[in-house]
Design a protein around this motif. Structure first.
Motif, PDB file in Angstrom:
ATOM      1  N   SER A 129      10.072   6.573   3.432  1.00  0.00           N
ATOM      2  CA  SER A 129       9.578   6.701   1.954  1.00  0.00           C
ATOM      3  C   SER A 129       8.944   8.321   1.782  1.00  0.00           C
ATOM      4  N   CYS A 130       8.375   8.827   2.931  1.00  0.00           N
ATOM      5  CA  CYS A 130       7.797  10.070   2.928  1.00  0.00           C
ATOM      6  C   CYS A 130       8.843  11.123   2.599  1.00  0.00           C
ATOM      7  N   ARG A 131      10.017  10.916   3.145  1.00  0.00           N
ATOM      8  CA  ARG A 131      10.991  11.867   2.947  1.00  0.00           C
ATOM      9  C   ARG A 131      11.395  12.113   1.182  1.00  0.00           C
ATOM     10  N   ASN A 132      11.041  11.205   0.448  1.00  0.00           N
ATOM     11  CA  ASN A 132      11.393  11.076  -0.820  1.00  0.00           C
ATOM     12  C   ASN A 132      10.375  11.814  -1.845  1.00  0.00           C
ATOM     13  N   HIS A 133       9.309  12.368  -0.998  1.00  0.00           N
ATOM     14  CA  HIS A 133       8.213  12.755  -1.845  1.00  0.00           C
ATOM     15  C   HIS A 133       7.655  14.057  -1.109  1.00  0.00           C
ATOM     16  N   GLU A 134       7.929  15.281  -1.722  1.00  0.00           N
ATOM     17  CA  GLU A 134       7.478  16.393  -1.149  1.00  0.00           C
ATOM     18  C   GLU A 134       6.483  16.728  -0.947  1.00  0.00           C
ATOM     19  N   ASN A 135       5.347  16.039  -1.409  1.00  0.00           N
ATOM     20  CA  ASN A 135       3.809  16.171  -0.903  1.00  0.00           C
ATOM     21  C   ASN A 135       3.438  14.980  -0.188  1.00  0.00           C
ATOM     22  N   MET A 136       4.270  14.278   0.495  1.00  0.00           N
ATOM     23  CA  MET A 136       3.829  13.254   1.556  1.00  0.00           C
ATOM     24  C   MET A 136       4.022  13.664   2.793  1.00  0.00           C
ATOM     25  N   ILE A 137       3.326  13.849   3.837  1.00  0.00           N
ATOM     26  CA  ILE A 137       3.633  14.287   5.093  1.00  0.00           C
ATOM     27  C   ILE A 137       3.393  13.350   6.209  1.00  0.00           C
ATOM     28  N   ASN A 138       4.340  12.835   6.853  1.00  0.00           N
ATOM     29  CA  ASN A 138       4.249  11.707   8.047  1.00  0.00           C
ATOM     30  C   ASN A 138       4.077  12.584   9.272  1.00  0.00           C
ATOM     31  N   LEU A 139       2.794  12.281   9.689  1.00  0.00           N
ATOM     32  CA  LEU A 139       2.643  13.041  11.128  1.00  0.00           C
ATOM     33  C   LEU A 139       2.708  11.902  12.155  1.00  0.00           C
ATOM     34  N   ARG A 140       3.893  12.083  12.898  1.00  0.00           N
ATOM     35  CA  ARG A 140       3.936  10.994  14.123  1.00  0.00           C
ATOM     36  C   ARG A 140       3.576  10.986  15.129  1.00  0.00           C
ATOM     37  N   LEU A 141       2.310  10.289  15.621  1.00  0.00           N
ATOM     38  CA  LEU A 141       1.492  10.475  16.495  1.00  0.00           C
ATOM     39  C   LEU A 141       1.827   9.270  17.650  1.00  0.00           C
ATOM     40  N   PHE A 142       2.087   9.896  18.671  1.00  0.00           N
ATOM     41  CA  PHE A 142       2.400   8.871  19.957  1.00  0.00           C
ATOM     42  C   PHE A 142       0.912   8.578  20.963  1.00  0.00           C
ATOM     43  N   GLY A 143       0.052   9.418  20.725  1.00  0.00           N
ATOM     44  CA  GLY A 143      -1.224   9.005  21.277  1.00  0.00           C
ATOM     45  C   GLY A 143      -2.270  10.006  20.939  1.00  0.00           C
ATOM     46  N   CYS A 144      -3.419   9.464  20.403  1.00  0.00           N
ATOM     47  CA  CYS A 144      -4.375  10.715  19.733  1.00  0.00           C
ATOM     48  C   CYS A 144      -5.693  10.127  20.568  1.00  0.00           C
ATOM     49  N   PHE A 145      -6.376  11.246  20.920  1.00  0.00           N
ATOM     50  CA  PHE A 145      -7.876  11.085  21.348  1.00  0.00           C
ATOM     51  C   PHE A 145      -8.664  11.931  20.733  1.00  0.00           C
ATOM     52  N   GLY A 146     -10.006  11.467  21.092  1.00  0.00           N
ATOM     53  CA  GLY A 146     -11.445  12.397  20.589  1.00  0.00           C
ATOM     54  C   GLY A 146     -12.435  11.336  20.805  1.00  0.00           C
ATOM     55  N   LYS A 147     -13.663  12.078  20.393  1.00  0.00           N
ATOM     56  CA  LYS A 147     -14.849  11.449  20.681  1.00  0.00           C
ATOM     57  C   LYS A 147     -15.138  10.417  20.095  1.00  0.00           C
ATOM     58  N   ASN A 148     -14.473   9.692  18.923  1.00  0.00           N
ATOM     59  CA  ASN A 148     -14.632   8.409  18.315  1.00  0.00           C
ATOM     60  C   ASN A 148     -13.759   7.296  18.846  1.00  0.00           C
ATOM     61  N   GLU A 149     -13.154   7.668  19.938  1.00  0.00           N
ATOM     62  CA  GLU A 149     -12.038   6.453  20.529  1.00  0.00           C
ATOM     63  C   GLU A 149     -12.808   5.272  21.255  1.00  0.00           C
ATOM     64  N   ILE A 194       0.920  -1.117  -0.035  1.00  0.00           N
ATOM     65  CA  ILE A 194       0.031  -0.009  -0.182  1.00  0.00           C
ATOM     66  C   ILE A 194       0.935   1.381  -0.054  1.00  0.00           C
ATOM     67  N   ASN A 195       1.933   1.173   0.840  1.00  0.00           N
ATOM     68  CA  ASN A 195       2.806   2.365   0.801  1.00  0.00           C
ATOM     69  C   ASN A 195       3.568   2.573  -0.556  1.00  0.00           C
ATOM     70  N   ASN A 196       3.891   1.503  -1.205  1.00  0.00           N
ATOM     71  CA  ASN A 196       4.512   1.623  -2.484  1.00  0.00           C
ATOM     72  C   ASN A 196       3.269   2.261  -3.416  1.00  0.00           C
ATOM     73  N   ASN A 197       2.174   1.809  -3.423  1.00  0.00           N
ATOM     74  CA  ASN A 197       1.038   2.432  -4.212  1.00  0.00           C
ATOM     75  C   ASN A 197       0.866   3.929  -4.084  1.00  0.00           C
ATOM     76  N   MET A 198       0.994   4.168  -2.527  1.00  0.00           N
ATOM     77  CA  MET A 198       0.854   5.774  -2.237  1.00  0.00           C
ATOM     78  C   MET A 198       1.780   6.592  -2.898  1.00  0.00           C
ATOM     79  N   CYS A 199       3.252   6.147  -3.085  1.00  0.00           N
ATOM     80  CA  CYS A 199       4.210   6.762  -3.554  1.00  0.00           C
ATOM     81  C   CYS A 199       4.027   6.864  -4.882  1.00  0.00           C
ATOM     82  N   GLU A 200       3.514   5.853  -5.453  1.00  0.00           N
ATOM     83  CA  GLU A 200       3.381   5.943  -7.096  1.00  0.00           C
ATOM     84  C   GLU A 200       2.265   6.919  -7.444  1.00  0.00           C
TER      85      GLU A 200
END
Length: 178
Positions: free
Chosen positions: A115-135, A72-78
């Motif tokens: 792989s995100c570093r090789n594509h200017e328009n791919m942004i990797n948001l590193r989350l250690f913990g995320c919360f919200g109303k749908n958790e 899937i990641n390879n497809n995203m890069c493509e």
């Protein structure tokens, strides 16, 4: 602005709540794993952004999960040149020391981040913990709020350092980059 959204879990639900269903195309894992289907969806629905929340396994994972997520990641890069931005979500494990119990998950997250570093328009948001109303109600923040509402103390079962990011704040970050 049309968004292709992958996944159907917590983050995907938060994205739908904020952006609404009218501008979002949700695709299945089968469509994600076929690059031609993915390209077709982008062109047919005039997709500008991809918010990639799908993950084959959360936990230790297997070699099969690793292979699927890398495909899937390879497809995203493509397809990256076909869209304005792709948002991918990393985790804290990408920068942690090697963990044999979570080897496939950790290795996949590390390679996806690279792989995100090789594509200017791919942004990797590193989350250690995320919360919200749908958790899920069993997750730490939701469980703590429920316990406090019921007059019970917060229960901490492990000694960990964690960052917690509110899902709507995460969506604000995504909107900023859009």
């Amino acid at each position: 602005m049309n968004i292709l959204l992958t996944g159907s879990g917590f983050l995907a639900k938060e994205v739908i709540d904020v952006f609404g269903e009218s501008n979002i195309l949700c695709v299945s894992r089968k469509e994600l794993s076929n690059v031609d289907s993915l390209k077709d969806a982008i062109v047919t629905h005039n997709i500008s952004f991809i918010i990639h929340t799908s993950w084959a396994s959360v936990g230790e994972g297997s070699q099969e999960d690793f292979d699927f997520n890398m495909r899937i990641n390879n497809n995203m890069c493509e397809v990256a040149p076909m869209v304005t931005k792709i948002f991918i979500f990393g985790s804290g494990i990408e920068k942690m020391p090697y963990d044999e119990r979570r080897e496939h998950y950790q290795k996949a997250k590390q390679r996806i981040s690279e792989s995100c570093r090789n594509h200017e328009n791919m942004i990797n948001l590193r989350l250690f913990g995320c919360f919200g109303k749908n958790e899920e109600p069993t997750r730490f923040i939701a469980q703590s709020i429920t316990r406090l509402k019921n007059g019970l103390p917060v229960k901490i079962s492990q000694n960990k350092r964690m960052d917690f990011f509110y899902a709507k704040d995460l969506i604000s970050v995504i909107r900023h980059y859009m």
